[in-house]
Design a protein around this motif. Structure first.
Motif, PDB file in Angstrom:
ATOM      1  N   MET A  77       0.849  -1.199   0.000  1.00 52.31           N
ATOM      2  CA  MET A  77       0.000   0.000   0.000  1.00 52.31           C
ATOM      3  C   MET A  77       0.887   1.253   0.000  1.00 52.31           C
ATOM      4  O   MET A  77       1.779   1.390   0.820  1.00 52.31           O
ATOM      5  CB  MET A  77      -0.893  -0.018   1.242  1.00 52.31           C
ATOM      6  N   ASP A  78       0.637   2.154  -0.966  1.00 52.45           N
ATOM      7  CA  ASP A  78       1.490   3.328  -1.026  1.00 52.45           C
ATOM      8  C   ASP A  78       1.106   4.337   0.056  1.00 52.45           C
ATOM      9  O   ASP A  78       0.041   4.270   0.650  1.00 52.45           O
ATOM     10  CB  ASP A  78       1.407   3.986  -2.414  1.00 52.45           C
ATOM     11  N   LYS A  79       1.998   5.291   0.305  1.00 50.62           N
ATOM     12  CA  LYS A  79       1.846   6.213   1.424  1.00 50.62           C
ATOM     13  C   LYS A  79       0.595   7.070   1.302  1.00 50.62           C
ATOM     14  O   LYS A  79      -0.113   7.305   2.283  1.00 50.62           O
ATOM     15  CB  LYS A  79       3.090   7.102   1.525  1.00 50.62           C
ATOM     16  N   LEU A  80       0.300   7.539   0.074  1.00 48.54           N
ATOM     17  CA  LEU A  80      -0.857   8.405  -0.111  1.00 48.54           C
ATOM     18  C   LEU A  80      -2.144   7.685   0.258  1.00 48.54           C
ATOM     19  O   LEU A  80      -2.991   8.216   0.974  1.00 48.54           O
ATOM     20  CB  LEU A  80      -0.922   8.900  -1.559  1.00 48.54           C
ATOM     21  N   THR A  81      -2.303   6.446  -0.193  1.00 46.65           N
ATOM     22  CA  THR A  81      -3.501   5.685   0.123  1.00 46.65           C
ATOM     23  C   THR A  81      -3.612   5.461   1.622  1.00 46.65           C
ATOM     24  O   THR A  81      -4.689   5.570   2.198  1.00 46.65           O
ATOM     25  CB  THR A  81      -3.482   4.328  -0.603  1.00 46.65           C
ATOM     26  N   ARG A  82      -2.501   5.170   2.251  1.00 53.32           N
ATOM     27  CA  ARG A  82      -2.492   4.962   3.702  1.00 53.32           C
ATOM     28  C   ARG A  82      -2.878   6.256   4.428  1.00 53.32           C
ATOM     29  O   ARG A  82      -3.644   6.231   5.389  1.00 53.32           O
ATOM     30  CB  ARG A  82      -1.093   4.508   4.142  1.00 53.32           C
ATOM     31  N   LEU A  83      -2.375   7.376   3.955  1.00 54.53           N
ATOM     32  CA  LEU A  83      -2.702   8.663   4.553  1.00 54.53           C
ATOM     33  C   LEU A  83      -4.185   8.975   4.393  1.00 54.53           C
ATOM     34  O   LEU A  83      -4.849   9.447   5.321  1.00 54.53           O
ATOM     35  CB  LEU A  83      -1.856   9.776   3.935  1.00 54.53           C
ATOM     36  N   GLN A  84      -4.728   8.678   3.222  1.00 52.83           N
ATOM     37  CA  GLN A  84      -6.137   8.941   2.967  1.00 52.83           C
ATOM     38  C   GLN A  84      -7.027   8.059   3.830  1.00 52.83           C
ATOM     39  O   GLN A  84      -8.075   8.489   4.305  1.00 52.83           O
ATOM     40  CB  GLN A  84      -6.460   8.739   1.482  1.00 52.83           C
ATOM     41  N   GLN A  85      -6.610   6.809   4.024  1.00 52.42           N
ATOM     42  CA  GLN A  85      -7.376   5.932   4.907  1.00 52.42           C
ATOM     43  C   GLN A  85      -7.390   6.481   6.333  1.00 52.42           C
ATOM     44  O   GLN A  85      -8.421   6.477   7.002  1.00 52.42           O
ATOM     45  CB  GLN A  85      -6.766   4.528   4.922  1.00 52.42           C
ATOM     46  N   THR A  86      -6.242   6.960   6.770  1.00 53.08           N
ATOM     47  CA  THR A  86      -6.142   7.502   8.121  1.00 53.08           C
ATOM     48  C   THR A  86      -6.990   8.761   8.258  1.00 53.08           C
ATOM     49  O   THR A  86      -7.684   8.958   9.268  1.00 53.08           O
ATOM     50  CB  THR A  86      -4.676   7.816   8.465  1.00 53.08           C
ATOM     51  N   ARG A  87      -6.944   9.620   7.245  1.00 48.15           N
ATOM     52  CA  ARG A  87      -7.761  10.832   7.261  1.00 48.15           C
ATOM     53  C   ARG A  87      -9.241  10.471   7.349  1.00 48.15           C
ATOM     54  O   ARG A  87     -10.017  11.090   8.106  1.00 48.15           O
ATOM     55  CB  ARG A  87      -7.496  11.639   5.984  1.00 48.15           C
ATOM     56  N   TYR A  88      -9.649   9.468   6.596  1.00 54.93           N
ATOM     57  CA  TYR A  88     -11.046   9.012   6.598  1.00 54.93           C
ATOM     58  C   TYR A  88     -11.439   8.495   7.979  1.00 54.93           C
ATOM     59  O   TYR A  88     -12.514   8.817   8.500  1.00 54.93           O
ATOM     60  CB  TYR A  88     -11.193   7.923   5.537  1.00 54.93           C
ATOM     61  N   LEU A  89     -10.576   7.705   8.604  1.00 52.51           N
ATOM     62  CA  LEU A  89     -10.852   7.180   9.940  1.00 52.51           C
ATOM     63  C   LEU A  89     -11.035   8.314  10.944  1.00 52.51           C
ATOM     64  O   LEU A  89     -12.010   8.332  11.716  1.00 52.51           O
ATOM     65  CB  LEU A  89      -9.723   6.256  10.398  1.00 52.51           C
ATOM     66  N   PHE A  90     -10.113   9.270  10.951  1.00 58.95           N
ATOM     67  CA  PHE A  90     -10.201  10.377  11.901  1.00 58.95           C
ATOM     68  C   PHE A  90     -11.440  11.240  11.645  1.00 58.95           C
ATOM     69  O   PHE A  90     -12.026  11.789  12.589  1.00 58.95           O
ATOM     70  CB  PHE A  90      -8.939  11.240  11.838  1.00 58.95           C
ATOM     71  N   ALA A  91     -11.833  11.371  10.387  1.00 60.09           N
ATOM     72  CA  ALA A  91     -13.012  12.179  10.061  1.00 60.09           C
ATOM     73  C   ALA A  91     -14.293  11.509  10.533  1.00 60.09           C
ATOM     74  O   ALA A  91     -15.217  12.180  11.002  1.00 60.09           O
ATOM     75  CB  ALA A  91     -13.080  12.422   8.555  1.00 60.09           C
TER      76      ALA A  91
END
Length: 478
Positions: free
Chosen positions: A1-15
């Motif tokens: 999993m690339d960093k951007l996708t991982r970051l977006q998943q994390t952003r989604y979780l926090f939101a």
């Protein structure tokens, strides 16, 4: 999993599990396994600090009401002043809760409590700040515990008993309002009980009352001690017995889980998943934190069809901006203006069913203000929009006219620090990844770039980018 996708998943979780995250929080969390991040969110919300704007002895008791009498008659001017002062206390409670949400401390607890505020919709009657303070702290304290404990506690709150008229529910003159809403809105959902069940349950809830000082009290002299027939069971039931029956019925787990799924995952039910979650919820003894952990650690939660489908409520939008940028309002009451203009004022749900949510947040009168809110706040622009006229005499006490200017302070230093390793060429995408549910498309990128012409220094560029990105329609989604 690339960093951007991982970051977006994390952003989604926090939101979804909170109110978003700062870029620094996202960068830290994106380096950890999602399961560990979820558990940390839950752990960070274990502690509870009560909101407090009024002391119990400040409440309007019968003795205090006698102080409003003059020559044996109620002094209406003094009464109006008391109502105004109480309304200001409820406003202060609203703002104190907003501050707690925006702080990021225990964000998961506060987000869950916001959900329960809509589920157990309750509003101040007679502008009673103590009752609303107790109600708010009850849903916050029990937000991640056992649903049965939360249901019992909130059902015995004076604010709820008053709102649903159970103070008038007495033997020989039962009032069905409280019993009906407990079944229809809090547990089973419409169509899963009979009118006979309502009538008999109302008899069981007779005697559930409260004192002027805000204490629940069971008054046996007004309780119907006769035999009742509820859900095919017969006995001299009291209110606690009805609550126990509702929890025994698995339909309660289905109904509550379905509402949680639509709020935290997707407005369109996946009936099989809801049934699986409801089965777990029921077998666990209605463990709320356990249900949410299962949801947030499931692969399906992060499927593309769920991301960006939730329209932020006005409170989510306002709190998310505050937390992401460390915003503080020099005149905190302007946040009431934002809530009223966008149609969601804490402690003033429109009716017993709470806020409809979803696409109902967006209408012709509020959409433009939503889009312009970042500019109003971050650029201290003049606000000419008027708040909604909802015909509610209580919220009119909170009204502020247009023509005002937001005065805020942002913690730009911390925000900028998160991007100090980001090149100028990657800056737009990096900030977009922290704020938006989707990567920018070509048209959006062109629109954003046209708004950066006056930005000469890197800090100016970051500020301009952030304001422009928050003004995109996609920022309304999470």
């Amino acid at each position: 999993m690339d960093k951007l996708t991982r970051l977006q998943q994390t952003r989604y979780l926090f939101a979804r599990a909170g109110f978003g995250a700062t870029p620094g929080e996202l960068n830290d969390a994106a380096r950890k396994p999602l399961r560990k991040v979820v558990r940390q969110l839950i752990k960070d919300s274990e502690s509870f600090t009560a909101l407090k704007v009024v002391e119990p002895d400040e409440n309007t008791t019968k003795r205090a009401l006698r102080g409003l009498m003059r020559n044996g008659q109620l002094d209406r001017d003094m009464l109006r002043e008391r109502i105004r002062m109480n309304a200001e206390k409820v406003r202060d409670l609203n703002l104190q809760w907003l501050d707690q949400m925006a702080s990021g401390k225990g964000a998961f607890r506060e987000k869950m409590a916001l959900f329960w505020h809509g589920h157990f919709a309750c509003r101040t009657m007679g502008q009673n700040p103590l009752f609303m303070q107790q109600y708010a702290n009850t849903i916050r304290q029990n937000a991640l515990g056992r649903f049965g404990d939360l249901l019992m506690a909130v059902s015995k709150e004076p604010a709820m008993l008053q709102f649903l008229n159970n103070q008038q529910n007495r033997k020989n003159a039962p009032n069905e309002n409280f019993a009906r809403e407990v079944m229809e809105l809090f547990t089973l959902g419409r169509g899963n009980y009979s009118e006979h069940d309502i009538k008999e349950a109302a008899r069981a809830f007779t005697g559930w009352q409260f004192t002027p000082e805000g204490q629940f009290v069971f008054r046996e002299r007004v309780h119907d001690e006769g035999e009742k027939a509820i859900f095919s069971k017969t006995g001299a039931f009291k209110g606690e017995d009805v609550i126990a029956m509702l929890l025994e019925n698995k339909q309660t787990a289905r109904f509550v889980t379905g509402k949680i799924y639509r709020f935290f995952v997707n407005e369109t039910d996946d009936k099989n998943r809801v049934e699986e979650l409801a089965d777990q919820f029921y077998k666990s003894g209605y463990d709320i934190a356990g249900l949410m952990e299962s949801m947030f650690t499931s692969d399906w939660f992060y499927e593309a069809k769920n991301i960006g489908t939730h329209i932020k409520s006005p409170v989510e939008l306002l709190v998310g901006m505050r937390h992401a940028l460390g915003l503080t309002f020099e005149q905190p009451q302007t946040q009431i203006f934002v809530q009223r203009t966008l149609g969601q004022i804490l402690f003033y749900p429109p009716n017993v069913a709470g806020w409809a949510g979803g696409r109902n947040w967006i209408d012709s009168s509020s959409l433009l203000f939503r889009m312009q809110l970042p500019s109003y706040v971050l650029k201290a622009a003049e606000v000419t929009v008027r708040s909604k006229e909802d015909g509610d005499v209580n919220t009119q006490l909170l009204a502020r006219k247009g023509g005002q200017r937001f005065q805020v302070k942002a913690n730009w230093e911390d925000f900028e620090t998160a991007f100090y390793k980001t090149t100028d060429a990657d800056l737009t995408d990096a900030i977009a990844a922290a704020l938006l549910p989707f990567p920018l498309n070509t048209e959006q990128r062109t629109l954003i770039e046209t708004q950066l012409k006056a930005a000469q220094t890197r800090p100016e560029r970051i500020h301009a980018l952030t304001t422009a990105l928050m003004s995109l329609p996609e920022y309304q989604l999470c």
